[in-house]
Design a protein around this motif. Structure first.
Motif, short mmCIF file in Angstrom:
data_model
loop_
_atom_site.label_atom_id
_atom_site.label_comp_id
_atom_site.label_asym_id
_atom_site.label_seq_id
_atom_site.Cartn_x
_atom_site.Cartn_y
_atom_site.Cartn_z
N ASP A 54 0.83 -1.33 -0.01
CA ASP A 54 0.02 0.05 -0.07
C ASP A 54 0.74 1.34 0.02
OD1 ASP A 54 -2.31 -0.86 -0.26
OD2 ASP A 54 -2.51 -1.55 1.71
N TYR A 55 1.96 1.30 0.72
CA TYR A 55 2.78 2.44 1.00
C TYR A 55 3.37 2.81 -0.32
CZ TYR A 55 6.69 5.18 2.11
OH TYR A 55 7.62 6.24 2.19
N ARG A 56 3.81 1.71 -0.90
CA ARG A 56 4.48 1.75 -2.29
C ARG A 56 3.83 2.26 -3.46
NH1 ARG A 56 9.90 1.89 -0.67
NH2 ARG A 56 10.77 -0.01 -0.07
N LEU A 57 2.51 2.02 -3.43
CA LEU A 57 1.50 2.42 -4.49
C LEU A 57 1.31 3.69 -4.24
CD1 LEU A 57 -0.99 -0.56 -4.54
CD2 LEU A 57 0.56 0.19 -6.49
N ARG A 58 1.70 4.57 -3.31
CA ARG A 58 1.49 5.80 -3.21
C ARG A 58 2.47 6.72 -4.23
NH1 ARG A 58 2.27 7.43 2.81
NH2 ARG A 58 3.83 8.66 1.63
N PHE A 59 3.70 5.93 -4.48
CA PHE A 59 4.47 6.56 -5.19
C PHE A 59 4.71 6.06 -6.95
CE2 PHE A 59 6.36 6.07 -1.29
CZ PHE A 59 6.66 7.62 -0.93
N LEU A 60 3.23 5.19 -7.00
CA LEU A 60 3.06 4.86 -8.52
C LEU A 60 3.05 5.87 -9.47
CD1 LEU A 60 2.50 2.43 -10.39
CD2 LEU A 60 0.04 2.74 -9.88
N PRO A 61 2.38 7.53 -9.09
CA PRO A 61 2.59 8.21 -10.39
C PRO A 61 3.94 8.69 -10.53
CG PRO A 61 0.68 8.77 -8.59
CD PRO A 61 1.63 7.63 -8.16
N GLU A 62 4.77 8.71 -9.48
CA GLU A 62 6.12 9.08 -10.01
C GLU A 62 6.83 7.94 -10.84
OE1 GLU A 62 4.77 9.49 -7.08
OE2 GLU A 62 5.14 11.42 -6.45
N ILE A 63 6.81 6.79 -10.53
CA ILE A 63 7.05 5.62 -11.31
C ILE A 63 6.53 5.63 -12.75
CG2 ILE A 63 7.30 3.10 -11.56
CD1 ILE A 63 7.21 2.92 -8.58
N VAL A 64 5.23 5.81 -12.94
CA VAL A 64 4.54 5.94 -14.18
C VAL A 64 5.42 7.14 -15.11
CG1 VAL A 64 2.66 6.74 -15.49
CG2 VAL A 64 2.54 5.05 -13.65
N ASP A 65 5.56 8.25 -14.41
CA ASP A 65 6.30 9.43 -14.88
C ASP A 65 7.65 9.10 -15.58
OD1 ASP A 65 4.19 11.06 -14.45
OD2 ASP A 65 4.86 12.11 -12.97
N GLN A 66 8.36 8.29 -14.72
CA GLN A 66 9.85 7.84 -15.14
C GLN A 66 9.68 7.15 -16.44
OE1 GLN A 66 12.08 6.11 -11.86
NE2 GLN A 66 11.10 7.28 -10.29
N VAL A 67 8.73 6.13 -16.34
CA VAL A 67 8.61 5.19 -17.47
C VAL A 67 8.36 6.11 -18.61
CG1 VAL A 67 7.40 3.18 -18.41
CG2 VAL A 67 8.14 3.03 -15.90
N ARG A 68 7.35 7.03 -18.45
CA ARG A 68 6.83 7.67 -19.72
C ARG A 68 8.13 8.46 -20.26
NH1 ARG A 68 2.33 8.34 -21.36
NH2 ARG A 68 0.28 7.51 -20.27
N GLU A 69 8.81 9.00 -19.41
CA GLU A 69 10.00 9.72 -20.00
C GLU A 69 11.06 8.93 -20.56
OE1 GLU A 69 11.96 11.64 -16.63
OE2 GLU A 69 10.08 13.00 -16.13
N MET A 70 11.34 7.47 -20.09
CA MET A 70 11.85 6.84 -20.85
C MET A 70 11.46 6.40 -22.27
SD MET A 70 13.05 4.03 -17.69
CE MET A 70 13.78 2.78 -18.76
N ILE A 71 10.24 5.97 -22.32
CA ILE A 71 9.50 5.85 -23.58
C ILE A 71 9.68 7.02 -24.59
CG2 ILE A 71 7.11 5.56 -24.59
CD1 ILE A 71 6.40 3.89 -22.12
N ALA A 72 9.49 8.22 -24.12
CA ALA A 72 9.63 9.20 -25.12
C ALA A 72 11.07 9.19 -25.41
CB ALA A 72 9.41 10.63 -24.23
N ALA A 73 12.09 8.97 -24.68
CA ALA A 73 13.36 8.84 -25.19
C ALA A 73 13.61 7.89 -25.97
CB ALA A 73 14.46 8.79 -23.81
N GLU A 74 13.12 6.67 -25.83
CA GLU A 74 13.25 5.56 -26.72
C GLU A 74 12.39 5.68 -27.82
OE1 GLU A 74 13.27 1.83 -25.10
OE2 GLU A 74 14.38 2.31 -23.36
N LEU A 75 11.51 6.40 -28.12
CA LEU A 75 10.73 6.72 -29.33
C LEU A 75 11.61 7.50 -30.57
CD1 LEU A 75 7.12 7.89 -28.09
CD2 LEU A 75 7.86 5.83 -29.33
#
Length: 168
Positions: A54-75
């Protein structure tokens, strides 16, 4: 056996020695996300481990943002999974799908930014027994359009793995 309350999964029966799968619906940035908690029989899964989820899921938005940045770079990079995924799904797209999935009228408007905006987090697998692959995140253009996803993972501390995969 005891029941423990989870913010995301409701009442969870702690039953050691058996495999368990708990699912829940979550909302992130206005979009539904399926959460899938996977506990193996050999995992040490107790009340503290559930609260950690439950605690770790509080940080899900930040993890998703990091992944989106990686996807953007890899595009922008030749031969990467995100670029190949985009090329495959956009090469023979029909006009009605272009509008429905991406919100644009023609292919000239389908930029990497438009593609990235259409790519949504659809599912999060949580594996408490695998600290190095604690979260597995599936990004999709929508089940109505494709059953294929871009997959990223993060460890229990929220550090995103540097590899993004294309899976079906």
């Amino acid at each position: 056996m005891s029941k423990v309350a989870s913010q995301h999964f409701g009442q969870v029966q702690l039953n050691h020695g058996r495999d368990h799968n708990f699912t829940a619906q979550h909302e992130l940035a206005g979009h539904p996300v399926e959460l899938d908690l996977n506990v193996n029989a050999h995992d040490h899964f107790d009340e503290a481990a559930l609260h950690k989820v439950d605690y770790r899921l509080r940080f899900l938005p930040e993890i998703v943002d990091q992944v989106r940045e990686m996807i953007a770079a890899e595009l922008e990079e030749e031969g990467t999974s995100p670029q190949e995924y985009r090329r495959f799904h956009c090469s023979a797209i029909k006009d009605e799908q272009l509008k429905k999935v991406f919100g644009v009228e023609d292919m000239s408007q389908l930029t990497n930014d438009v593609f990235l905006k259409a790519l949504k987090l659809g599912h999060v697998g949580i594996y408490p027994g695998q600290p190095e692959r604690y979260f597995v995140l599936d990004f999709t253009l929508g089940a109505h359009f494709t059953d294929e996803v871009l997959v990223a993972s993060a460890d229990e501390d929220g550090v995103v793995d540097d590899e993004i995969l294309w899976e079906s």
